[in-house]
Enzyme design. Structure first.
Site, short mmCIF file in Angstrom:
data_model
loop_
_atom_site.label_atom_id
_atom_site.label_comp_id
_atom_site.label_asym_id
_atom_site.label_seq_id
_atom_site.Cartn_x
_atom_site.Cartn_y
_atom_site.Cartn_z
CG ASN A 1 69.92 24.44 31.07
OD1 ASN A 1 68.75 24.52 30.39
ND2 ASN A 1 70.70 25.45 31.33
N GLY B 1 60.86 24.24 39.16
CA GLY B 1 59.83 24.67 38.74
C GLY B 1 59.00 25.11 39.75
CE1 TYR C 1 64.25 26.09 40.11
CE2 TYR C 1 65.76 25.99 38.41
CZ TYR C 1 64.51 25.73 38.99
OH TYR C 1 63.52 25.19 38.00
CG HIS D 1 63.36 15.92 32.63
ND1 HIS D 1 63.25 16.08 34.03
CD2 HIS D 1 62.68 17.18 32.16
CE1 HIS D 1 62.76 17.46 34.34
NE2 HIS D 1 62.50 17.72 33.19
#
Length: 267
Positions: A261, A126, A119, A149
């Protein structure tokens, strides 16, 4: 050089309020703790040491020696910031941290080479998690993640906050669990050492789900996007990097994800 310090080491209650000397050594930074002459002194200096919480200290050591503390053995960068947030002295990443970083990065490379589905590395994000991304687009995926972002708004974070966030980001990546390569961490350390600070809007975090937007703005400078300050000048990212003798880097698989993150800004 050597700096006189005094104050409260946050996160090390066994030491209590101290004053002392902090100095740069070939192996990092070390210090001698002393009893405080002024227990109500306002902390004015922050020492960020490896995996430990920040130590907040005030210049001007007096009193007598009661203990000795070593910061050099902690895995992570050590930086001393003055009252204005500018680095006073610092050390490179503890050499002991690099093997774990390298192992994690090599493990990720092997997994990609073996064709495993991971992932955020070779899948979308998402609702697009089931969409497989081809090998030729893995670098583009990470770059686009950062760019998508960069949607923050509001007043920009102060320079002292941006410096602290960069240091905290390095500390997190230096644990060797993120799969990033040395280049990303070395670049962040260099930005901090040369005081090249990305311009980061203060609004856009989604809290516990991650400071995705502010960290994207913080990370965008690595790929030459956005604006940053250097020597007091606000410049396009590429110009700020060039002024400091740096060039944009290319983010490898998972590196964009690792950079945005976390909750380093909220923290």
């Amino acid at each position: 050089g050597e700096r006189a310090l005094t104050g409260s080491p946050i996160g090390l209650p066994r030491i209590g309020r101290v004053e002392g000397i902090v100095r740069a050594t070939p192996d990092g930074i070390e210090g001698e703790a002393r009893l405080p002459a002024d227990p109500d002194a306002v902390p004015e200096i922050t020492v960020i040491a490896g995996l430990a919480p920040p130590l907040r200290l005030k210049p001007g050591a007096r009193g007598f020696r009661v203990a000795r503390f070593e910061l050099a053995d902690l895995a992570g960068p050590v930086h001393v910031l003055g009252a204005d947030g500018r680095p006073l002295l610092g050390s490179p990443l503890d050499p002991a941290a690099w093997p774990a970083i390298d192992r994690s990065h090599a493990m990720l490379d092997r997994a990609i080479a073996e064709g495993r589905t991971i992932y955020g590395v070779n899948t979308g994000f998402g609702k697009l998690a089931s969409t497989r991304i081809g090998s030729a687009d893995l670098v583009t995926l990470q770059r686009n993640l950062i760019l998508s972002h960069c949607t923050g708004s509001g007043p920009e974070l102060g320079a002292e906050v941006v410096r602290l966030v960069i240091a905290l980001k390095v500390i997190g990546l230096a644990r060797g669990h993120s799969g990033v390569g040395r280049t990303v961490i070395e670049m962040l350390l260099t930005l901090l050492a040369r005081d090249v600070l990305p311009c980061v809007p203060s609004k856009g975090s989604v809290g516990a789900s991650g400071d995705l937007t502010p960290l994207a703005h913080l990370s965008a400078i690595l790929i030459g996007v956005g604006e940053a300050t250097c020597d007091g000048l606000r410049l396009p990212a590429t110009e700020a990097l060039a002024k400091a003798g740096l060039k944009p880097i290319t983010l490898g698989p998972k590196e964009g994800l690792a950079l945005i993150n976390g909750t380093h800004v909220s923290t």
